[in-house]
Design a protein around this motif. Structure first.
Motif, PDB file in Angstrom:
ATOM      1  N   PRO A  44      38.070  41.878  35.493  1.00  0.00           N
ATOM      2  CA  PRO A  44      38.367  43.291  35.759  1.00  0.00           C
ATOM      3  C   PRO A  44      37.727  43.838  37.036  1.00  0.00           C
ATOM      4  O   PRO A  44      38.354  44.609  37.768  1.00  0.00           O
ATOM      5  N   ALA A  45      36.491  43.440  37.310  1.00  0.00           N
ATOM      6  CA  ALA A  45      35.816  43.945  38.512  1.00  0.00           C
ATOM      7  C   ALA A  45      36.543  43.500  39.774  1.00  0.00           C
ATOM      8  O   ALA A  45      36.661  44.263  40.737  1.00  0.00           O
ATOM      9  N   ARG A  46      37.057  42.262  39.762  1.00  0.00           N
ATOM     10  CA  ARG A  46      37.791  41.757  40.927  1.00  0.00           C
ATOM     11  C   ARG A  46      39.093  42.531  41.111  1.00  0.00           C
ATOM     12  O   ARG A  46      39.475  42.866  42.230  1.00  0.00           O
ATOM     13  N   VAL A  47      39.779  42.815  40.006  1.00  0.00           N
ATOM     14  CA  VAL A  47      41.016  43.597  40.071  1.00  0.00           C
ATOM     15  C   VAL A  47      40.728  44.991  40.609  1.00  0.00           C
ATOM     16  O   VAL A  47      41.458  45.514  41.456  1.00  0.00           O
ATOM     17  N   ARG A  48      39.641  45.609  40.130  1.00  0.00           N
ATOM     18  CA  ARG A  48      39.285  46.948  40.602  1.00  0.00           C
ATOM     19  C   ARG A  48      39.036  46.949  42.098  1.00  0.00           C
ATOM     20  O   ARG A  48      39.470  47.859  42.821  1.00  0.00           O
ATOM     21  N   ARG A  49      38.311  45.939  42.562  1.00  0.00           N
ATOM     22  CA  ARG A  49      37.997  45.886  43.999  1.00  0.00           C
ATOM     23  C   ARG A  49      39.263  45.771  44.828  1.00  0.00           C
ATOM     24  O   ARG A  49      39.392  46.412  45.883  1.00  0.00           O
ATOM     25  N   ALA A  67      40.588  48.582  47.519  1.00  0.00           N
ATOM     26  CA  ALA A  67      40.779  48.273  48.936  1.00  0.00           C
ATOM     27  C   ALA A  67      42.199  48.573  49.386  1.00  0.00           C
ATOM     28  O   ALA A  67      42.427  49.067  50.494  1.00  0.00           O
ATOM     29  N   GLN A  68      43.197  48.281  48.526  1.00  0.00           N
ATOM     30  CA  GLN A  68      44.597  48.417  48.926  1.00  0.00           C
ATOM     31  C   GLN A  68      45.168  49.809  48.701  1.00  0.00           C
ATOM     32  O   GLN A  68      46.034  50.258  49.447  1.00  0.00           O
ATOM     33  N   HIS A  69      44.705  50.498  47.664  1.00  0.00           N
ATOM     34  CA  HIS A  69      45.303  51.780  47.301  1.00  0.00           C
ATOM     35  C   HIS A  69      44.322  52.939  47.268  1.00  0.00           C
ATOM     36  O   HIS A  69      44.727  54.084  46.997  1.00  0.00           O
ATOM     37  N   GLY A  70      43.037  52.674  47.520  1.00  0.00           N
ATOM     38  CA  GLY A  70      42.068  53.761  47.533  1.00  0.00           C
ATOM     39  C   GLY A  70      41.723  54.268  46.147  1.00  0.00           C
ATOM     40  O   GLY A  70      41.191  55.376  46.008  1.00  0.00           O
TER      41      GLY A  70
END
Length: 383
Positions: free
Chosen positions: A132-137, A141-144
């Motif tokens: 989940p943390a990787r998905v959040r990052r 980065a891509q959508h703010g």
């Protein structure tokens, strides 16, 4: 009003930028190496770096450990790096348009599109083998915004579209969009549209719900980097490179002119312009047909219409445009209106140059302007 900040990483150019019409030279080795060490995104599309010790080539913004200056070679494009025997880096993926979703995220994105109303939890991500943390990052980065914020915004945008376009009741839209309670849907709607309740989302004869109408915003990936596209039921209101410094200003201007609120999503005009941009980059399209909404001062709109009259592969000077407007002293004002254009490529401000034939500034970067002029010239010669 919920403020959706478009934080999309800078661009890359995967095509040959050399051309006899506007010959360019690479920056100095010292300048490029400094940009590489600092991961300076302003040099995306300017150079590619080959690492002699590993045999790979990378973008200027590659997160990998930086090699010594003596162990690197710089190239103007991917083709030259490949010809020199280097292979593409698996971390920064210099062969892909910047912003392309990584392979590890593809399954999740596919399921989001297939089941847009599903409420994803962390344990759902783990079941897909995702941290989940990787998905959040990545979404940050891509959508703010975080992945869960992205989900909420998309669900709300879909619900608003159902109310306005499909003429559904607020209750039906609430249930069809994954909101478990009516109060949660109303609170989300009011927060997004400044206390306008869902029942007024369709508007009325007085136009009092104008501020409740959404402006759908999404990304379009191109060879010159990702672009931000905003459109409502009237047509396109914004098409701009994601790394342009004036992007936030342009978003605010569209918001002020239309009284709409930006919501992540897309409509027919997004799909139309994406197909046309692909054709333009392939050298198969000269004139765009997707409807655009030109809103500005009277003078700005006059200048923008002059830009639309510049033929593909040709150019005009600021002085020529001012004379066409019967105001030959307005060259500076023409330049300012040119810079205020909200439709990159489609309203071809890149075709305006100085009277001596040299290139002037361009909001998306002079290197992009040069690439586009070269691209159109090459396409004319090829076709």
């Amino acid at each position: 009003m919920l403020r959706i900040q478009i934080c999309i990483a800078n661009c890359t150019a995967n095509t040959n930028m050399s051309n006899t019409l506007f010959p360019t030279e690479l920056p100095t080795t010292q300048e490029m190496y400094k940009a590489l060490c600092e991961r300076d995104s302003e040099y995306e599309g300017i150079f590619i770096v080959g690492v002699k010790t590993t045999g790979i080539f990378c973008r200027p913004t590659c997160p990998a450990k930086k090699p010594l200056e003596k162990n690197v070679s710089f190239y103007g494009n991917v083709r030259d790096a490949l010809a020199a025997g280097f292979r593409p880096c698996k971390r920064c993926r210099p062969m892909e348009a910047f912003g392309t979703a990584p392979e590890w995220l593809a399954n999740l994105l596919s399921q989001i599109e297939e089941f847009p109303d599903r409420r994803w939890k962390d344990h759902d991500l783990r079941e897909l083998g995702l941290e989940p943390a990787r998905v959040r990052r990545w979404f940050k980065a891509q959508h703010g915004m975080t992945f869960h914020c992205y989900q909420r915004t998309r669900r709300l945008g879909r619900a608003i579209g159902q109310i306005q376009v499909d003429n559904q009741s607020a209750t039906s839209a609430q249930l069809n969009s994954g909101y478990e309670s009516a109060s949660g849907f109303r609170d989300a709607f009011k927060k997004l549209f400044e206390n306008v309740p869902p029942s007024r989302a369709r508007g009325d004869s007085t136009g009092s719900a104008e501020s409740a109408k959404p402006m759908y915003v999404n990304r379009v990936l191109t060879e010159l980097g990702p672009m931000v596209c905003a459109a409502n039921e009237q047509g396109l209101h914004l098409l701009e490179f994601a790394d342009r410094r004036m992007l936030e200003t342009q978003i605010k201007r569209v918001n002020k002119l239309t009284r709409c609120t930006f919501v992540i999503g897309e409509n027919e005009f997004h799909r139309s312009i994406q197909g046309e941009l692909q054709a333009w980059f392939a050298g198969k399209l000269e004139k765009f047909q997707t409807p655009i909404v030109l809103k500005g001062t009277t003078f700005q709109e006059q200048v923008w219409r002059q830009l639309l009259q510049i033929r593909y592969g040709e150019s005009r000077s600021y002085e020529q445009i001012a004379k066409n407007l019967e105001n030959p002293k307005a060259m500076r004002a023409v330049g300012k209106a040119n810079g205020d254009n909200r439709f990159a490529i489609v309203v071809p401000c890149h075709r305006v140059i100085r009277a001596d034939g040299s290139l002037s500034g361009y909001g998306g970067g002079v290197w992009r302007k040069q690439w586009m002029l070269n691209h159109e010239q090459r396409s004319l010669k090829t076709n």
